[in-house]
Write an enzyme that holds these catalytic residues in place. Sequence first.
Site, PDB file in Angstrom:
ATOM      1  N   TYR A 198       0.835  -1.202   0.000  1.00  0.00           N
ATOM      2  CA  TYR A 198       0.000   0.000   0.000  1.00  0.00           C
ATOM      3  C   TYR A 198       0.878   1.265   0.000  1.00  0.00           C
ATOM      4  O   TYR A 198       0.837   2.068  -0.923  1.00  0.00           O
ATOM      5  CB  TYR A 198      -0.884   0.034   1.255  1.00  0.00           C
ATOM      6  CG  TYR A 198      -2.194  -0.741   1.174  1.00  0.00           C
ATOM      7  CD1 TYR A 198      -2.358  -1.816   0.324  1.00  0.00           C
ATOM      8  CD2 TYR A 198      -3.269  -0.379   1.990  1.00  0.00           C
ATOM      9  CE1 TYR A 198      -3.554  -2.519   0.279  1.00  0.00           C
ATOM     10  CE2 TYR A 198      -4.483  -1.066   1.952  1.00  0.00           C
ATOM     11  CZ  TYR A 198      -4.614  -2.137   1.091  1.00  0.00           C
ATOM     12  OH  TYR A 198      -5.801  -2.820   1.059  1.00  0.00           O
ATOM     13  N   GLU A 201      -7.358  -5.559   8.616  1.00  0.00           N
ATOM     14  CA  GLU A 201      -5.998  -5.344   9.120  1.00  0.00           C
ATOM     15  C   GLU A 201      -6.033  -4.679  10.500  1.00  0.00           C
ATOM     16  O   GLU A 201      -5.321  -5.092  11.409  1.00  0.00           O
ATOM     17  CB  GLU A 201      -5.210  -4.464   8.139  1.00  0.00           C
ATOM     18  CG  GLU A 201      -3.790  -4.204   8.627  1.00  0.00           C
ATOM     19  CD  GLU A 201      -2.968  -3.334   7.681  1.00  0.00           C
ATOM     20  OE1 GLU A 201      -3.524  -2.840   6.672  1.00  0.00           O
ATOM     21  OE2 GLU A 201      -1.778  -3.132   7.959  1.00  0.00           O
TER      22      GLU A 201
HETATM   23  C1  LIG Z   1       5.900  -1.495  11.688  1.00  0.00           C
HETATM   24  C2  LIG Z   1       5.259  -0.997  10.434  1.00  0.00           C
HETATM   25  C3  LIG Z   1       4.845  -1.903   9.462  1.00  0.00           C
HETATM   26  C4  LIG Z   1       4.266  -1.441   8.266  1.00  0.00           C
HETATM   27  N1  LIG Z   1       3.911  -2.366   7.305  1.00  0.00           N
HETATM   28  C5  LIG Z   1       3.405  -1.939   6.137  1.00  0.00           C
HETATM   29  C6  LIG Z   1       3.101  -2.877   5.095  1.00  0.00           C
HETATM   30  O1  LIG Z   1       3.291  -4.092   5.232  1.00  0.00           O
HETATM   31  N2  LIG Z   1       2.614  -2.397   3.925  1.00  0.00           N
HETATM   32  C7  LIG Z   1       2.379  -1.091   3.716  1.00  0.00           C
HETATM   33  O2  LIG Z   1       1.920  -0.723   2.643  1.00  0.00           O
HETATM   34  N3  LIG Z   1       2.673  -0.158   4.678  1.00  0.00           N
HETATM   35  C8  LIG Z   1       3.188  -0.552   5.873  1.00  0.00           C
HETATM   36  N4  LIG Z   1       3.505   0.360   6.855  1.00  0.00           N
HETATM   37  C9  LIG Z   1       3.363   1.787   6.537  1.00  0.00           C
HETATM   38  C10 LIG Z   1       2.247   2.495   7.314  1.00  0.00           C
HETATM   39  O3  LIG Z   1       0.991   2.131   6.803  1.00  0.00           O
HETATM   40  C11 LIG Z   1       2.507   4.007   7.189  1.00  0.00           C
HETATM   41  O4  LIG Z   1       3.733   4.275   7.841  1.00  0.00           O
HETATM   42  C12 LIG Z   1       1.403   4.822   7.797  1.00  0.00           C
HETATM   43  O5  LIG Z   1       0.236   4.734   7.036  1.00  0.00           O
HETATM   44  C13 LIG Z   1       1.794   6.325   7.943  1.00  0.00           C
HETATM   45  O6  LIG Z   1       2.259   6.834   6.758  1.00  0.00           O
HETATM   46  P1  LIG Z   1       3.650   7.653   6.694  1.00  0.00           P
HETATM   47  O7  LIG Z   1       4.697   6.803   7.349  1.00  0.00           O
HETATM   48  O8  LIG Z   1       3.877   8.054   5.286  1.00  0.00           O
HETATM   49  O9  LIG Z   1       3.447   8.925   7.628  1.00  0.00           O
HETATM   50  P2  LIG Z   1       2.743  10.329   7.195  1.00  0.00           P
HETATM   51  O10 LIG Z   1       1.470  10.032   6.465  1.00  0.00           O
HETATM   52  O11 LIG Z   1       3.750  11.169   6.480  1.00  0.00           O
HETATM   53  O12 LIG Z   1       2.402  10.933   8.605  1.00  0.00           O
HETATM   54  C14 LIG Z   1       3.351  11.690   9.366  1.00  0.00           C
HETATM   55  C15 LIG Z   1       2.644  12.240  10.608  1.00  0.00           C
HETATM   56  O13 LIG Z   1       1.586  13.136  10.199  1.00  0.00           O
HETATM   57  C16 LIG Z   1       0.346  12.751  10.785  1.00  0.00           C
HETATM   58  N5  LIG Z   1      -0.745  13.001   9.842  1.00  0.00           N
HETATM   59  C17 LIG Z   1      -0.765  12.735   8.526  1.00  0.00           C
HETATM   60  N6  LIG Z   1      -1.947  13.087   7.988  1.00  0.00           N
HETATM   61  C18 LIG Z   1      -2.706  13.564   8.989  1.00  0.00           C
HETATM   62  C19 LIG Z   1      -4.039  14.076   9.073  1.00  0.00           C
HETATM   63  N7  LIG Z   1      -4.840  14.158   7.999  1.00  0.00           N
HETATM   64  N8  LIG Z   1      -4.510  14.492  10.290  1.00  0.00           N
HETATM   65  C20 LIG Z   1      -3.708  14.414  11.404  1.00  0.00           C
HETATM   66  N9  LIG Z   1      -2.427  13.946  11.370  1.00  0.00           N
HETATM   67  C21 LIG Z   1      -1.939  13.526  10.192  1.00  0.00           C
HETATM   68  C22 LIG Z   1       0.482  11.271  11.039  1.00  0.00           C
HETATM   69  O14 LIG Z   1      -0.393  10.855  12.085  1.00  0.00           O
HETATM   70  C23 LIG Z   1       1.949  11.148  11.440  1.00  0.00           C
HETATM   71  O15 LIG Z   1       2.111  11.442  12.802  1.00  0.00           O
HETATM   72  C24 LIG Z   1       4.083  -0.066   8.048  1.00  0.00           C
HETATM   73  C25 LIG Z   1       4.500   0.864   9.041  1.00  0.00           C
HETATM   74  C26 LIG Z   1       5.087   0.409  10.200  1.00  0.00           C
HETATM   75  C27 LIG Z   1       5.537   1.399  11.236  1.00  0.00           C
END
Ligand SMILES: Cc1cc2nc3c(=O)[nH]c(=O)nc-3n(C[C@H](O)[C@H](O)[C@H](O)COP(=O)(O)OP(=O)(O)OC[C@H]3O[C@@H](n4cnc5c(N)ncnc54)[C@H](O)[C@@H]3O)c2cc1C
Length: 402
Positions: free
Chosen positions: A133, A249
């Site tokens: 994703y 999930e």
């Molecule tokens: C251990 C682990 C396993 C994972 N495994 C997978 C996997 O198998 N496959 C996969 O596809 N992904 C995976 N992920 C990814 C995970 O889904 C993303 O890290 C998550 O969705 C957050 O996206 P980002 O890291 O880009 O953070 P960002 O979206 O850049 O967010 C950064 C910060 O901004 C805040 N924020 C963002 N938008 C808003 C909003 N609208 N309102 C308030 N706050 C906001 C967030 O809460 C966060 O604190 C994994 C992540 C982890 C940590």
Amino acid sequence: MSDLELFRKDTRAWLEAHAPASIIGTPSNELEGVWGGTKWTFDNPDKKVWLDVMAEKGWTAPTWPTEYGGGGLSNAEAKVLAQEMKDLKLPAPLIGFGLTMIGPTLLRFGNEDQKQEHLPRICRGEIRWCQGYSEPGSGSDLASLQTKAVRDGDDFVIGGTKVWTSYADQADWIFALVRTDGSGKKQEGITFILIDMDDPGVSVSPILLISGKSPFCETHFSDVRVPVRNVIHEIGAGWTVAKALLGHERTMIADTFGSSGPRARSQGERSFLSELAISRVGERDGEVADPVLRDDIAAFEMESRAFALTVQRTKDAARAGHQPGSESSMFKIYGTELNQRRYELMVRILGPDALGWEGPGFEPADLDTTREWLRSRGNSIEGGTSEVQLNIIAKHVLGLPA
Ligand SMILES: Cc1cc2nc3c(=O)[nH]c(=O)nc-3n(C[C@H](O)[C@H](O)[C@H](O)COP(=O)(O)OP(=O)(O)OC[C@H]3O[C@@H](n4cnc5c(N)ncnc54)[C@H](O)[C@@H]3O)c2cc1C
């Protein structure tokens, strides 16, 4: 004797006759256990025996239809099976994203050919799945994803990069979101597609975590040809499929970390945390000697047990066919916060023993706890961050204005 009582009796007898003795008491939750797939190695051959007999019976996926490798059990029967397995201290024969994420999604959205192709192999533990994703720049705002799929005859040609793909280096297949149309609303041009990780042009590079482990990877697609028949549901309708899968999930994450995690189990009369605290800070009148710590452990245990019961109700409803909705966001937040509290308590109990990283001078179990505590920081990010869950609850559960 009622039908269900008879089923219980037969189930118990079957389990006792078929479970190898050496697997009794081995871990089984959504993190620890047999993940299966072509790259899996069994640390104990009896675990393979257990997987095979349970798969043959259809009990790796007890409520899935028998024609797809499941057990065809009713909700009540599946619950009896789970109770008897727990009573006999038998581990789940198989865990992983096939059973918890893509399987239920295929049952709902897949066509007959897709179900026949993938579900029996999931039930037998032959293929391991990962989730494609997130992308660099598209996490919380997932619908902005840019991995492109361009139609070429009966294939899509896929190019782009996925990030944080848990266990991509161990997986055989990936379920991924790709952009098939960039012209309209961003949600509308997304397609949900299944990709064989052995396809030419797919490569993975591991990412090292703060815990020192590397459970996830970047996954690169360079002109990967994927048959159009691997699209789940319709081209351009992937957002609907993606959201449904996220419901599974988030419930799974809540359950794994919040209520049935390795440290959530009680051992005998006392909880795991109480045992640990007594071993480190001592016992007074049969209780943890430090009254403040005792109070915090008791509060944690009560909330943890109440949460486990709530999640159990949802799992029962899911077995009966109810699709998890936005309420899974509430479980996700609460379950992951509980898990973080659990590890914070454990680190507090260990005191200076939690300061080790590697080498002599520290117990291996204590070193594991420190790393697991660091790993738990990711719980409120994976599967959608806590802030994003709060937005979903505000909008879709409480009906607050956007
Ligand atoms: C251990 C682990 C396993 C994972 N495994 C997978 C996997 O198998 N496959 C996969 O596809 N992904 C995976 N992920 C990814 C995970 O889904 C993303 O890290 C998550 O969705 C957050 O996206 P980002 O890291 O880009 O953070 P960002 O979206 O850049 O967010 C950064 C910060 O901004 C805040 N924020 C963002 N938008 C808003 C909003 N609208 N309102 C308030 N706050 C906001 C967030 O809460 C966060 O604190 C994994 C992540 C982890 C940590």
